[in-house]
Write an enzyme that holds these catalytic residues in place. Structure first.
Site, short mmCIF file in Angstrom:
data_model
loop_
_atom_site.label_atom_id
_atom_site.label_comp_id
_atom_site.label_asym_id
_atom_site.label_seq_id
_atom_site.Cartn_x
_atom_site.Cartn_y
_atom_site.Cartn_z
N SER A 254 0.84 -1.18 0.00
CA SER A 254 0.00 0.00 0.00
C SER A 254 0.88 1.24 0.00
O SER A 254 2.10 1.14 0.02
CB SER A 254 -0.91 0.00 1.22
OG SER A 254 -0.15 0.39 2.35
N LYS A 255 0.24 2.38 0.04
CA LYS A 255 0.93 3.66 0.02
C LYS A 255 2.03 3.77 1.09
O LYS A 255 3.02 4.44 0.88
CB LYS A 255 -0.08 4.81 0.20
CG LYS A 255 -0.73 5.21 -1.12
CD LYS A 255 0.19 6.15 -1.90
CE LYS A 255 -0.14 6.19 -3.38
NZ LYS A 255 1.07 6.28 -4.22
N ARG A 256 1.78 3.07 2.25
CA ARG A 256 2.81 3.11 3.29
C ARG A 256 4.17 2.64 2.79
O ARG A 256 5.19 2.99 3.30
CB ARG A 256 2.56 2.12 4.43
CG ARG A 256 1.42 1.94 5.17
CD ARG A 256 1.58 0.88 6.27
NE ARG A 256 1.63 -0.46 5.73
CZ ARG A 256 0.58 -1.12 5.31
NH1 ARG A 256 -0.60 -0.60 5.36
NH2 ARG A 256 0.72 -2.33 4.81
N ASP A 257 4.14 1.75 1.77
CA ASP A 257 5.39 1.17 1.28
C ASP A 257 6.04 2.03 0.22
O ASP A 257 7.03 1.64 -0.38
CB ASP A 257 5.11 -0.23 0.70
CG ASP A 257 4.49 -1.15 1.74
OD1 ASP A 257 5.20 -1.52 2.67
OD2 ASP A 257 3.29 -1.47 1.63
N GLY A 258 5.45 3.19 -0.07
CA GLY A 258 6.05 4.06 -1.09
C GLY A 258 5.21 4.05 -2.36
O GLY A 258 4.00 3.87 -2.30
#
Ligand code: GLU
Length: 474
Positions: A254-258
């Site tokens: 997800s976005k947390r991973d970049g």
């Protein structure tokens, strides 16, 4: 000999092309190409509110950037048009009529209150069978029955998904209610927009799709879809459900991973060859080989290589693969791609741009890194290491001014001529090359490390090289 297969990628144009979607598209494309079959793009834009033509255009542009092509699709046409679900209503109506006629589906005019009440009751009594109770199954309601939905008549028994990746997975039909495949339209008797599982099947049948590779998250839909195929009397395609791409923490990426959109990777300076090859390796393997070209993949790709475990997105590895392509692609290709990054920084074309890219691509992993390193060749605003400069230059003034004189005399500002001049001077004066190379590099680049000395001189050009040397001497 393989028989030609027909595969599709069916994106919903509600955002950017996600790397997971891109991987799905690539696998379907590979299987089509490998078998000499067809690859089709079908746009699933039934969510009229969230679907945007601009997203569709951008998604197709991203797929082309990755190197994919398609035989049928909204932009290229084909024998089974239209290729956007929002335009296929007539074809859905025909299938719905046929299902009502054959008894595979039925009209249900139960009110929402009744259906909600039913669910609440089942919940309260912890009933083992949940969902719609089949109240209208045998009523044979026709289009005059008022506001209604159309439900699939789910038979008893079990539905088995013979999955190309997961093997056989079975689902008890008792757990699947007579689900809604279409709502009624605004006008009496008209059909409304049919439901997701129904349109996917109606289209896959109409478009003669033989194989579907898609993400794990769709497995839950597959038994319902197989029941629709059965009701239509149609042969289903072979399905393969692939594990999701996972983030560092093992959860869904997800976005947390970049960055999660292919576009972001393009903007970060990744080559399509690298992103494509890396995406394929994520969830598929063929021995220990890590780097594949598209042409190779078209030959070696098989569904047997698809893994069942989730694969972790590893940016470092992608950068490593990209570094390989920085060096392996034709220089003209890398230079052309680098130009876009230079232009974005407002840099006019450099007179020796290919030579510049040639020396920097050896030492950078992305086009953004290459552009960062190229700054010193585009004017005098470039990062300098002041500590290195003050430790190196004051004690080297003499050597620098003598080398400067030698370089002034070099007529042909080419790498071999520059090398011959500096070497000749070192030999004649008994000076070790290292004593010269290091201060000259610091004078030219403001850094201890950088591309080869003669490459740097050549790319900088005579005037800039001599003026930086003069400035260093002070
Ligand atoms: N439109 C679906 C999606 O974007 C794909 C449907 C399918 O592959 O069956 O996830």
């Amino acid at each position: 000999m393989t028989t030609p297969l027909r595969l599709r990628f069916a994106p919903s144009p509600t955002g950017n092309l996600h790397i997971g979607g891109a991987r799905t598209a690539i696998f379907n494309w590979l299987l089509a190409r490998k078998s000499g079959g067809q690859f089709i793009i079908r746009v699933e834009d039934t969510d009229l509110e969230r679907s945007k033509r601009a997203f569709e255009d951008a998604m197709l542009a991203e797929l082309r950037w990755l190197g994919l092509d398609w035989d049928e699709g909204p932009d290229v046409g084909g024998p089974h048009p239209p290729y956007r679900q929002s335009e296929r209503m007539t074809s859905y109506e025909a299938v719905l009529s046929q299902l009502l006629e054959s008894g595979g589906a039925y009209r249900c005019n139960c009110t929402e209150e009744r259906v909600d009440g039913l669910r609440a009751e089942q919940e309260a009594s912890k009933a083992s069978r949940r969902g719609y109770d089949g109240h209208c199954r045998a009523l044979n309601l026709d289009s005059t029955c008022g506001k209604h939905v159309i439900r699939l008549k789910v038979p008893e028994g079990e539905t088995i998904v013979d999955d190309l990746v997961k093997g056989s997975v079975s689902f008890a039909n008792a757990d699947i209610e007579d689900f809604v495949i279409a709502r009624s339209g605004a006008e009496a008797g008209a059909f409304g927009m049919p439901m997701y599982n129904f349109v996917v099947v109606a289209d896959d049948v109409a478009m003669r799709i033989t194989h579907v590779l898609r993400g794990d998250e769709h497995l839950i839909n597959t038994p319902k879809q197989l029941l629709i195929y059965a009701a239509m009397g149609a042969t289903p395609p072979r399905f393969g459900h692939m594990p999701l791409i996972l983030g560092k923490d093992g959860r869904k990426l997800s976005k947390r991973d970049g960055a999660t959109a292919t576009r972001e990777y393009r903007e970060l300076g990744f080559h399509p060859e690298a992103l494509l090859g890396y995406l394929v390796r994520l969830g598929w393997s063929c021995g220990d080989q890590e780097i594949f070209t598209l042409d190779e993949l078209k030959v070696v790709f098989t569904t047997q290589g698809l893994g069942t475990g989730g694969a972790k997105w590893d940016l470092e590895k992608l950068a490593w693969v990209n570094g390989h392509w920085m060096r392996a692609l034709p220089l003209a290709t890398v230079a052309m791609r680098a130009r876009a990054f230079f232009a974005a920084r407002g840099w006019a074309e450099h007179p020796r741009e290919e030579a510049l890219v040639a020396c920097l691509r050896e030492r950078t992993r992305t086009l953004v890194e290459l552009a960062d390193a190229a700054r010193m060749f585009f004017g005098d605003e470039y990062p300098r290491d002041e500590a290195v400069i003050s430790a190196t230059l004051p004690g080297a003034r003499d050597v620098l001014s003598r080398v400067g004189e030698v370089l002034e005399g070099v007529a042909d500002w080419s790498e071999p001529a520059l090398e011959a001049a500096v070497h000749g001077w070192c030999e004649a004066n008994g000076v070790k090359l290292g004593k010269v190379a290091q201060p000259v590099r610091v004078a030219l680049c403001g850094q201890k490390t950088g591309p080869g000395l003669y490459q740097t001189l050549h790319v900088l050009g005579r005037d800039a090289s001599l003026s930086r040397l003069r400035a260093a001497i002070g």
